[in-house]
Design a protein around this motif. Structure first.
Motif, PDB file in Angstrom:
ATOM      1  N   THR A 123      -8.292  21.687  -8.884  1.00 33.43           N
ATOM      2  CA  THR A 123      -7.620  20.679  -8.063  1.00 33.43           C
ATOM      3  C   THR A 123      -8.673  19.675  -7.602  1.00 33.43           C
ATOM      4  O   THR A 123      -9.865  19.968  -7.657  1.00 33.43           O
ATOM      5  N   GLY A 124      -8.245  18.501  -7.193  1.00 33.98           N
ATOM      6  CA  GLY A 124      -9.201  17.469  -6.760  1.00 33.98           C
ATOM      7  C   GLY A 124      -8.715  16.104  -7.190  1.00 33.98           C
ATOM      8  O   GLY A 124      -7.745  15.988  -7.945  1.00 33.98           O
ATOM      9  N   PRO A 125      -9.396  15.048  -6.741  1.00 31.71           N
ATOM     10  CA  PRO A 125      -8.941  13.688  -7.071  1.00 31.71           C
ATOM     11  C   PRO A 125      -9.078  13.373  -8.554  1.00 31.71           C
ATOM     12  O   PRO A 125      -8.457  12.437  -9.047  1.00 31.71           O
ATOM     13  N   PHE A 126      -9.897  14.158  -9.239  1.00 24.59           N
ATOM     14  CA  PHE A 126     -10.110  13.938 -10.677  1.00 24.59           C
ATOM     15  C   PHE A 126      -9.020  14.594 -11.522  1.00 24.59           C
ATOM     16  O   PHE A 126      -9.056  14.524 -12.737  1.00 24.59           O
ATOM     17  N   MET A 127      -8.073  15.278 -10.886  1.00 24.87           N
ATOM     18  CA  MET A 127      -6.924  15.865 -11.581  1.00 24.87           C
ATOM     19  C   MET A 127      -5.700  14.970 -11.320  1.00 24.87           C
ATOM     20  O   MET A 127      -5.684  14.174 -10.387  1.00 24.87           O
ATOM     21  N   THR A 183      -7.553   6.505   5.395  1.00 26.36           N
ATOM     22  CA  THR A 183      -6.958   6.132   6.681  1.00 26.36           C
ATOM     23  C   THR A 183      -5.587   5.494   6.501  1.00 26.36           C
ATOM     24  O   THR A 183      -4.736   5.595   7.366  1.00 26.36           O
ATOM     25  N   GLY A 184      -5.352   4.834   5.363  1.00 22.16           N
ATOM     26  CA  GLY A 184      -4.046   4.241   5.071  1.00 22.16           C
ATOM     27  C   GLY A 184      -3.335   5.126   4.068  1.00 22.16           C
ATOM     28  O   GLY A 184      -3.856   5.374   2.993  1.00 22.16           O
ATOM     29  N   LEU A 185      -2.169   5.622   4.416  1.00 20.92           N
ATOM     30  CA  LEU A 185      -1.520   6.627   3.568  1.00 20.92           C
ATOM     31  C   LEU A 185      -0.213   6.112   2.969  1.00 20.92           C
ATOM     32  O   LEU A 185       0.612   5.534   3.665  1.00 20.92           O
ATOM     33  N   GLY A 228      -6.838   9.858  -7.449  1.00 23.91           N
ATOM     34  CA  GLY A 228      -7.427   9.550  -6.143  1.00 23.91           C
ATOM     35  C   GLY A 228      -6.391   9.074  -5.145  1.00 23.91           C
ATOM     36  O   GLY A 228      -5.243   8.800  -5.496  1.00 23.91           O
ATOM     37  N   THR A 229      -6.796   8.980  -3.924  1.00 26.56           N
ATOM     38  CA  THR A 229      -6.037   8.762  -2.679  1.00 26.56           C
ATOM     39  C   THR A 229      -5.483  10.098  -2.191  1.00 26.56           C
ATOM     40  O   THR A 229      -5.550  11.104  -2.902  1.00 26.56           O
TER      41      THR A 229
END
Ligand SMILES: Cc1cc2nc3c(=O)[nH]c(=O)nc-3n(C[C@H](O)[C@H](O)[C@H](O)COP(=O)(O)OP(=O)(O)OC[C@H]3O[C@@H](n4cnc5c(N)ncnc54)[C@H](O)[C@@H]3O)c2cc1C
Length: 532
Positions: free
Chosen positions: A497-501, A59-61, A505-506
């Motif tokens: 792809t993904g937060p683990f790449m 929600t916070g970017l 994260g975020t």
């Protein structure tokens, strides 16, 4: 009959949608397959009470705002697909239990002024640290939107710097955030403020390797600044879907991929949960957690799979609550102005430094932090009135760290403990307001690490960033050195792809670097998709 697309994309989260959009922009026939009813993964919105728009996850970017996908409008999300942002003045503010307030503004000097209330010496130290982070911002921000350079080259770059910043950043890759914070600041309040904020990277700030996060986060704060999507985070995912479709791509929801097909050492398609097969002419682009690679791709070589399975998760997860409130909170201490203009507000007792440090250890052991609840809120309806039916109402995002595995019962025990944990956080938040009680609740949604695990396969075991950010799992070593360039060894035409790449994260729109690698491998000119 098997249908065929150029690129088949597994998962409709913000990272895969971003990569898919760049591939569609290059003229590829793209198909996105998303398990859930709506695309977005961790970038979605829900209506908790009629007319109240809440973002249960991101929600916070900040990170995505410096990515050229948005900063240079490469995907035309704002101009063609209607995406709008509202900006906050401060990134994060601490409201202490005596009503005093410490704010980290986008502006370094304003931040130093706020710090000066607690320590003049720390204010000067902040000016120095802030200036260093501002200098580092172009390097760090550009690095987050492009494929990571090999780790050894990155270290060489830092070592060759003669200004001293490179050496300091290199040390921070081995030191903890606690070390960096205590080196710069002497006041308990300033230390508490930054120690809690660094915890938002979901790591114990005393773990070695987290030192770099201090520089990273402050570089972001003082370059991009903090934002919210007007109308809810879902609109960012929807704009990405619109972009893909505009360029001729197809997006299917309620379509879960259970396996990839590999033929002759090449990824050739996917199999869905209902047995449907779909062929990929050029490539499969997949959001598959490192722990699950072998399950989806039995052909992956054993060493690559074993290293991926050994990747470590974050230190803690979160219990988040979306509470539709009949009135806006009034905070203790009479500091309304900055508390209404700060993206994140952290609430904590003044002086409980040891307690705060111990909590992070406790999460590792599955302990509930009884007596030490320090909630975080984001109230986007302060700056975006489209999220509430009436302007004096509030869409509250109330969040608290939590162990992913409870000491008593592990992750499965969360369904039984959800209400208790949620109520403890809510009770703690109410004490920092003068006008909020249970009668203000018009709707409430509580989610635990188990809910996160169920919602997205990226959020393995409730890890909201997929994997940990410490222990060297960053840059050209994320998630492992062999997988860090988004390709999978010995399997052509498969990209991750993904937060683990990288960049992690975020909401990063981190599909951009994956798409860059795909353009290069497919001989597509980078300038077709990217401003370079
Ligand atoms: C409680 C919480 C709070 C957060 N707060 C913030 C915040 O304020 N700011 C911020 O920037 N970030 C925040 N985050 C983190 C952010 O949401 C994630 O880092 C980001 O969403 C990761 O994007 P992604 O596309 O890589 O993965 P995801 O968002 O997890 O998306 C992956 C998608 O792929 C789908 N999928 C996976 N496997 C398959 C399959 N086999 N078949 C079909 N579909 C599949 C999933 O259903 C999911 O939709 C938060 C996360 C949580 C959980």
């Amino acid at each position: 009959m098997t249908s065929t697309f150029d690129i088949v994309v597994v998962g409709g989260g913000s990272n895969s949608l971003t990569a898919a959009a760049y591939m569609a922009k290059a003229g590829k026939r793209v198909l996105v397959l998303e398990k859930n009813r709506r695309c977005g993964g961790g970038v979605v919105s829900v209506e908790v009470a009629p007319g109240f728009i809440h973002d249960p996850h991101a929600t916070g970017l900040m990170t995505c705002m410096v990515n050229p996908a948005l900063a240079k409008n490469e995907l035309e999300l704002t101009t063609r697909f209607g995406l709008k942002f509202a900006q906050w003045e401060a990134a994060f503010t601490t409201l202490f239990d005596d009503g005093s307030v410490l704010a980290t503004h986008q502006d370094v000097d304003l931040t130093a002024q706020s710090i000066a209330q607690f320590s003049q010496k720390d204010a000067e130290s902040y000016r120095e640290l802030g200036r260093r982070c501002v200098k580092l911002a172009p390097l760090l921000n550009a690095g987050a939107a492009t494929p990571p350079m090999p780790f050894s080259r990155f270290m060489g770059l830092l070592d060759s710097d003669t200004t001293g910043i490179g050496a300091e950043l290199a040390s921070s890759l081995f030191n903890s955030a606690y070390d960096v914070i205590c080196r710069y600041f002497e006041s308990t309040e300033v230390r508490l403020h930054y120690l809690k904020w660094i915890g938002e990277a979901m790591e114990n700030p005393e773990s070695n390797g987290t030192g770099v996060l201090v520089y990273n986060l402050l570089a972001l704060v003082h370059s991009s600044g903090p934002f919210a999507v007007v109308g809810g985070s879902q609109k960012l995912s929807d704009a990405l879907v619109d972009c893909i479709e505009y360029h001729g791509g197809t997006v299917r929801t309620q379509a879960e991929v259970v396996k990839l097909t590999i033929s002759g050492g090449r990824a050739t398609g996917v199999v869905l949960a209902d047995g449907e097969t779909i062929a990929a002419k050029d490539a499969v682009l997949a959001c598959i957690h490192p722990w699950r690679l072998k399950q989806f791709i039995p052909e992956i070589d054993d060493r690559t799979a074993a290293d991926a399975r050994a990747v470590k998760l974050s230190n803690h997860g979160a219990v988040n609550q979306q509470i539709s409130l009949s009135r806006e909170p009034i905070f203790i201490g009479g500091n309304a102005s900055i508390l209404r203009n700060s993206m994140v507000v952290e609430y904590m007792p003044r002086g409980d430094f040891l307690g705060m440090r111990k909590i992070y250890d406790g999460y590792k052991y599955g302990e509930i932090p009884y007596g030490h609840f320090n909630p975080l809120t984001i109230i986007n309806s302060f700056i975006d009135k489209t999220r509430v039916p009436k302007p004096d109402q509030a869409a509250l995002y109330l969040y608290h760290f939590a162990p992913m595995h409870l000491a008593d019962g592990g992750i499965k025990a969360w369904d039984a403990r959800k209400q208790e944990y949620g109520d403890l956080v809510w009770a703690s938040f109410k004490k920092y307001t003068t006008n909020i009680d249970d009668s203000c609740i018009l709707g409430r949604l509580i989610e635990t690490p188990l809910d996160h695990h169920r919602h997205s396969a990226s959020m393995m075991q409730g890890d909201i960033f997929g994997i940990g950010t410490a222990g060297g799992q960053i840059l050209g070593r994320r998630p492992t050195p062999a997988l860090a360039n988004y390709r999978v060894p010995n399997i052509a035409g498969l990209y991750l792809t993904g937060p683990f790449m990288h960049p992690g994260g975020t909401v990063t729109l981190g599909g951009r670097p994956t798409a860059m690698v795909m353009y290069q491998d497919m001989g597509i000119e980078l300038k077709r998709g990217f401003e370079i």
